[in-house]
Design an enzyme around this catalytic site. Structure first.
Site, PDB file in Angstrom:
ATOM      1  N   HIS A 145       9.779  47.496  31.670  1.00  0.00           N
ATOM      2  CA  HIS A 145      10.145  48.031  30.367  1.00  0.00           C
ATOM      3  C   HIS A 145      10.325  49.534  30.378  1.00  0.00           C
ATOM      4  O   HIS A 145      11.096  50.079  29.595  1.00  0.00           O
ATOM      5  CB  HIS A 145       9.111  47.607  29.327  1.00  0.00           C
ATOM      6  CG  HIS A 145       9.346  46.220  28.867  1.00  0.00           C
ATOM      7  ND1 HIS A 145       8.361  45.269  28.793  1.00  0.00           N
ATOM      8  CD2 HIS A 145      10.492  45.605  28.495  1.00  0.00           C
ATOM      9  CE1 HIS A 145       8.893  44.135  28.379  1.00  0.00           C
ATOM     10  NE2 HIS A 145      10.169  44.312  28.196  1.00  0.00           N
ATOM     11  N   ARG A 149      31.363  36.442  21.660  1.00  0.00           N
ATOM     12  CA  ARG A 149      31.204  35.237  22.493  1.00  0.00           C
ATOM     13  C   ARG A 149      30.217  34.299  21.782  1.00  0.00           C
ATOM     14  O   ARG A 149      29.019  34.338  22.036  1.00  0.00           O
ATOM     15  CB  ARG A 149      30.677  35.611  23.870  1.00  0.00           C
ATOM     16  CG  ARG A 149      31.683  36.339  24.766  1.00  0.00           C
ATOM     17  CD  ARG A 149      31.055  36.654  26.110  1.00  0.00           C
ATOM     18  NE  ARG A 149      32.038  36.966  27.125  1.00  0.00           N
ATOM     19  CZ  ARG A 149      32.342  38.208  27.517  1.00  0.00           C
ATOM     20  NH1 ARG A 149      31.747  39.244  26.980  1.00  0.00           N
ATOM     21  NH2 ARG A 149      33.247  38.421  28.462  1.00  0.00           N
ATOM     22  N   ARG A 172      35.242  34.115  18.909  1.00  0.00           N
ATOM     23  CA  ARG A 172      35.802  33.142  19.840  1.00  0.00           C
ATOM     24  C   ARG A 172      35.049  31.832  19.681  1.00  0.00           C
ATOM     25  O   ARG A 172      33.821  31.815  19.674  1.00  0.00           O
ATOM     26  CB  ARG A 172      35.674  33.648  21.277  1.00  0.00           C
ATOM     27  CG  ARG A 172      36.218  32.626  22.274  1.00  0.00           C
ATOM     28  CD  ARG A 172      36.275  33.179  23.659  1.00  0.00           C
ATOM     29  NE  ARG A 172      34.964  33.274  24.260  1.00  0.00           N
ATOM     30  CZ  ARG A 172      34.749  33.799  25.463  1.00  0.00           C
ATOM     31  NH1 ARG A 172      35.756  34.313  26.152  1.00  0.00           N
ATOM     32  NH2 ARG A 172      33.541  33.842  25.961  1.00  0.00           N
ATOM     33  N   GLU A 226      43.879  33.414  29.579  1.00  0.00           N
ATOM     34  CA  GLU A 226      42.966  33.569  30.716  1.00  0.00           C
ATOM     35  C   GLU A 226      43.230  32.541  31.801  1.00  0.00           C
ATOM     36  O   GLU A 226      42.429  32.368  32.710  1.00  0.00           O
ATOM     37  CB  GLU A 226      41.506  33.550  30.251  1.00  0.00           C
ATOM     38  CG  GLU A 226      41.114  32.363  29.406  1.00  0.00           C
ATOM     39  CD  GLU A 226      39.667  32.438  28.910  1.00  0.00           C
ATOM     40  OE1 GLU A 226      38.886  33.260  29.410  1.00  0.00           O
ATOM     41  OE2 GLU A 226      39.331  31.634  28.023  1.00  0.00           O
ATOM     42  N   ASN A 266      38.739  38.286  33.270  1.00  0.00           N
ATOM     43  CA  ASN A 266      37.736  37.714  34.184  1.00  0.00           C
ATOM     44  C   ASN A 266      38.203  36.348  34.687  1.00  0.00           C
ATOM     45  O   ASN A 266      38.214  36.075  35.880  1.00  0.00           O
ATOM     46  CB  ASN A 266      36.382  37.543  33.477  1.00  0.00           C
ATOM     47  CG  ASN A 266      35.925  38.815  32.805  1.00  0.00           C
ATOM     48  OD1 ASN A 266      36.322  39.896  33.212  1.00  0.00           O
ATOM     49  ND2 ASN A 266      35.104  38.694  31.776  1.00  0.00           N
ATOM     50  N   ASP A 267      38.577  35.496  33.742  1.00  0.00           N
ATOM     51  CA  ASP A 267      39.045  34.169  34.156  1.00  0.00           C
ATOM     52  C   ASP A 267      40.473  34.212  34.682  1.00  0.00           C
ATOM     53  O   ASP A 267      40.816  33.473  35.607  1.00  0.00           O
ATOM     54  CB  ASP A 267      38.933  33.178  32.989  1.00  0.00           C
ATOM     55  CG  ASP A 267      37.527  32.631  32.879  1.00  0.00           C
ATOM     56  OD1 ASP A 267      36.944  32.287  33.919  1.00  0.00           O
ATOM     57  OD2 ASP A 267      36.991  32.575  31.757  1.00  0.00           O
ATOM     58  N   ARG A 283      34.572  33.244  40.191  1.00  0.00           N
ATOM     59  CA  ARG A 283      33.968  34.503  39.733  1.00  0.00           C
ATOM     60  C   ARG A 283      32.452  34.520  39.904  1.00  0.00           C
ATOM     61  O   ARG A 283      31.823  35.568  39.813  1.00  0.00           O
ATOM     62  CB  ARG A 283      34.371  34.813  38.277  1.00  0.00           C
ATOM     63  CG  ARG A 283      33.878  33.820  37.274  1.00  0.00           C
ATOM     64  CD  ARG A 283      34.536  34.026  35.921  1.00  0.00           C
ATOM     65  NE  ARG A 283      33.737  34.839  35.024  1.00  0.00           N
ATOM     66  CZ  ARG A 283      33.942  34.937  33.710  1.00  0.00           C
ATOM     67  NH1 ARG A 283      34.959  34.289  33.156  1.00  0.00           N
ATOM     68  NH2 ARG A 283      33.193  35.670  32.957  1.00  0.00           N
ATOM     69  N   CYS A 303      40.363  41.790  26.720  1.00  0.00           N
ATOM     70  CA  CYS A 303      38.926  41.782  26.467  1.00  0.00           C
ATOM     71  C   CYS A 303      38.083  41.487  27.690  1.00  0.00           C
ATOM     72  O   CYS A 303      36.864  41.446  27.620  1.00  0.00           O
ATOM     73  CB  CYS A 303      38.576  40.793  25.357  1.00  0.00           C
ATOM     74  SG  CYS A 303      38.880  39.080  25.823  1.00  0.00           S
TER      75      CYS A 303
HETATM   76  C1  PEP Z   1      37.404  36.529  30.331  1.00  0.00           C
HETATM   77  O1  PEP Z   1      37.495  35.458  30.921  1.00  0.00           O
HETATM   78  O2  PEP Z   1      37.945  37.585  30.734  1.00  0.00           O
HETATM   79  C2  PEP Z   1      36.605  36.641  29.096  1.00  0.00           C
HETATM   80  C3  PEP Z   1      36.631  37.723  28.365  1.00  0.00           C
HETATM   81  O3  PEP Z   1      35.810  35.602  28.764  1.00  0.00           O
HETATM   82  P1  PEP Z   1      34.431  35.248  29.506  1.00  0.00           P
HETATM   83  O4  PEP Z   1      34.085  36.413  30.394  1.00  0.00           O
HETATM   84  O5  PEP Z   1      33.441  35.020  28.431  1.00  0.00           O
HETATM   85  O6  PEP Z   1      34.799  34.027  30.279  1.00  0.00           O
HETATM   86 MG    MG Z   2      36.866  33.608  29.984  1.00  0.00          MG
END
Ligand code: PEP
Ligand code: MG
Length: 537
Positions: free
Chosen positions: A187, A292, A328, A427, A450-451, A461, A498
């Site tokens: 902490h 999210r 979302r 995505e 990300n996806d 990932r 995003c």
């Molecule tokens: C993504 O896939 O880029 C995204 C923003 O959603 P998550 O990371 O929640 O899969």
């Molecule tokens: Mg995603």
């Protein structure tokens, strides 16, 4: 000059004199007490006093450092009422006929040993909380208080520091922390990061250091005692640069993100809970670009009810005061699993039953969420975003569910906003490639890099082994982003990014050149992204 190497647990440089924090009231003797009931009463009174102290500390923490730090003291309050701890203490008082303080001490040692024997680093770190609570009780029972007075800005050095010791120190006089114990999970580390102060642990500290000049580097984990002039000058220069950078970012608050040639974009925050809204606001987010919602589904033992979801969405919308909040719909499956979901084993869950696929297959879950969002929509500017879309047909099905939910609400006389914007996540390569068709069906796109990178590069990932090969700047990923933005604009809709890549400021200029309308990032990155936009031509 003496240099020691430890572990950096919160970044930054501290230059100043050492204040060696000594704990007092740590001597404890075994004292015989015939009257166990009186001792038990003393314990109960001490516990009540401890609860009051913790409440005051919690309020101080909320004001000075935020909800996350305050949660530490809530955890302490719960520990004070822990059944096992209470039973153990009572048992010692009654059977061994010892003083309440000694019983508390023995209980502390017993549970501390248990925690130390666990493999989980997080639980081991909770030992510090137990010690904090135990010694608070002992101090109260002994009638001593041990808060030492800090009188000048200092680097706090200690064998270890408990959260309540840390929070009671005068914040404006702390330059940084150096401790022997602690970890990145401790902490003290969490508090240091929240206070934006450097911290180093794993140093063999010594009380004789009190008053010595020192430099502590929270990034490299090094500390220097009696630094020479050259090091002092270098460290001060580094500090000036860090400070100037922080201040410059703070000054951007309230300013719109406009490029040098006058193009304005929005910088939003990504959140996973209602608690994070405060962080988003403090960092000047212009809205929530990605809520999210699946975290609501992961924290409980069953699906969150319509009422619970409604309360959460309403709270987020109200806290954002009419700024955009993109909710979302649940993106469960793949790495986001909960026992009650019972999704079954899949060879490739990232390419399996997840996100919108679950929703369209189990409309009762989907409709509950849509009802909650529409009911909450009257409290602000909500938008709905569907994840993992790969076809126009999926969007049309989503729209049919929305139409039915709205009709239901109307019939029940429940108010909702009719003009909630509908968007899809881009995505998957499929979505990017058919973005021209998708754009005709929705109000906005949000690109989930990300996806999108995972599916485009065929690199899981979650696979740490492949981390080095995951090139987020790969031309194929860039091509899909660029195409999506162009197709979105051709249809007259806005396009946001995003995924984590949105926070990569080495790429902000490229995204602006592609024509992106908004970037949505974790709250701590909002101001640096805004800065990058302001620097762009
Ligand atoms: C993504 O896939 O880029 C995204 C923003 O959603 P998550 O990371 O929640 O899969
Ligand atoms: Mg995603």
């Amino acid at each position: 000059m003496n240099e020691l190497q430890g572990k950096g647990i919160a970044p930054g440089i501290a230059v100043g004199r050492i204040f060696y924090y000594k704990k007092s009231g740590r001597q404890i003797r075994r004292t015989y007490r015939e009257d166990s009931e009186t001792e038990w009463k003393r314990f109960e009174e001490a516990r009540e006093k401890a609860e009051m102290q913790l409440l005051a500390l919690k309020e101080k923490a909320v004001k000075e450092t935020g909800e996350e730090a305050a949660a530490i003291f809530e955890a302490h309050q719960m520990l004070l009422r822990d059944d096992e701890l209470e039973a153990f203490i009572r048992d010692i008082i009654v059977t061994a006929k010892v003083s309440a303080e000694y019983a508390v001490f023995v209980a502390g040692e017993h549970f501390s040993e248990m925690l130390a024997g666990l493999e989980d680093a997080y639980l081991q770190a909770r030992n510090a909380d137990l010690q904090d609570v135990v010694w608070r009780l002992i101090r109260i029972l002994n009638g001593v208080e041990d808060v030492q007075e800090l009188t000048e800005p200092s680097i706090i050095v200690a064998e270890d520091l408990t959260p309540s010791e840390t929070i009671q120190l005068e914040k404006s006089l702390i330059l940084g922390f150096v401790t022997r114990q602690g970890s990145a999970n401790s902490h003290t580390a969490i508090l240091a990061r929240q206070l934006s102060l450097p911290a180093v642990c794993g140093i063999e500290t010594d009380p004789s250091w009190n008053g010595k000049p020192a430099v502590a580097d929270g990034s490299s984990g090094r500390i220097f005692l009696d630094p020479d002039d050259a090091l002092l000058e270098r460290s001060r220069e580094q500090q000036r640069e860090e400070e100037a950078h922080r201040e410059r970012l703070q000054r951007l608050k309230g300013r719109p993100a406009v490029t040098k040639d006058g193009r304005q974009i929005a910088v939003y925050a990504n959140i996973g809970s209602v608690e994070e809204v405060r962080n988003a606001r403090e960092n000047d987010a212009e809205g929530i670009g990605l809520f999210r919602s699946e975290f609501l589904y992961l924290e409980g033992k069953d699906f969150p009810s319509e009422e619970k979801q409604y309360a959460v969405y309403k709270a987020v919308l109200q806290a954002m005061e009419d700024r955009l909040v993109v909710i979302r719909t649940l993106d469960l499956g793949a790495d986001k699993q909960a026992d009650y979901l019972d999704l079954g084993h899949e060879e490739n869950p990232a390419m399996g039953y997840r996100a919108i696929r679950i929703c369209l297959d189990r409309p009762e879950i989907f409709r509950t969420q849509l009802r909650a969002i529409y009911r909450a929509s009257v409290y602000g500017r909500a938008a709905i975003l569907f994840p993992m879309i790969i076809s126009v047909e999926e969007v049309l099905q989503c729209r049919r569910h929305i139409a039915e939910v709205k009709a239901e609400l109307k019939q029940e006389g429940i108010p909702y906003k009719d003009d909630v914007q509908i968007g899809v996540m881009i995505e998957t390569p499929a979505a990017a490639l058919i973005s021209e068709m998708l754009a005709k069906e929705v109000d906005f796109f949000s690109i989930g890099t990300n996806d999108l990178a995972q599916y485009t590069l065929a690199i899981d990932r979650q696979n740490a082994r492949m981390e080095a090969q995951t090139d987020m700047h790969h031309p194929a990923v860039q091509e899909l982003i660029q195409r999506t933005i162009a197709n979105g604009h051709k249809a007259g809709i806005r396009v946001e990014i995003c995924g984590e890549l949105a926070a990569d400021t080495s790429f902000t200029k490229t995204f602006l050149d592609y024509g992106v309308d908004a970037l949505s990032v974790s709250p701590p990155f909002v101001l640096s992204v805004k800065d990058a936009v302001l620097q762009a031509e």
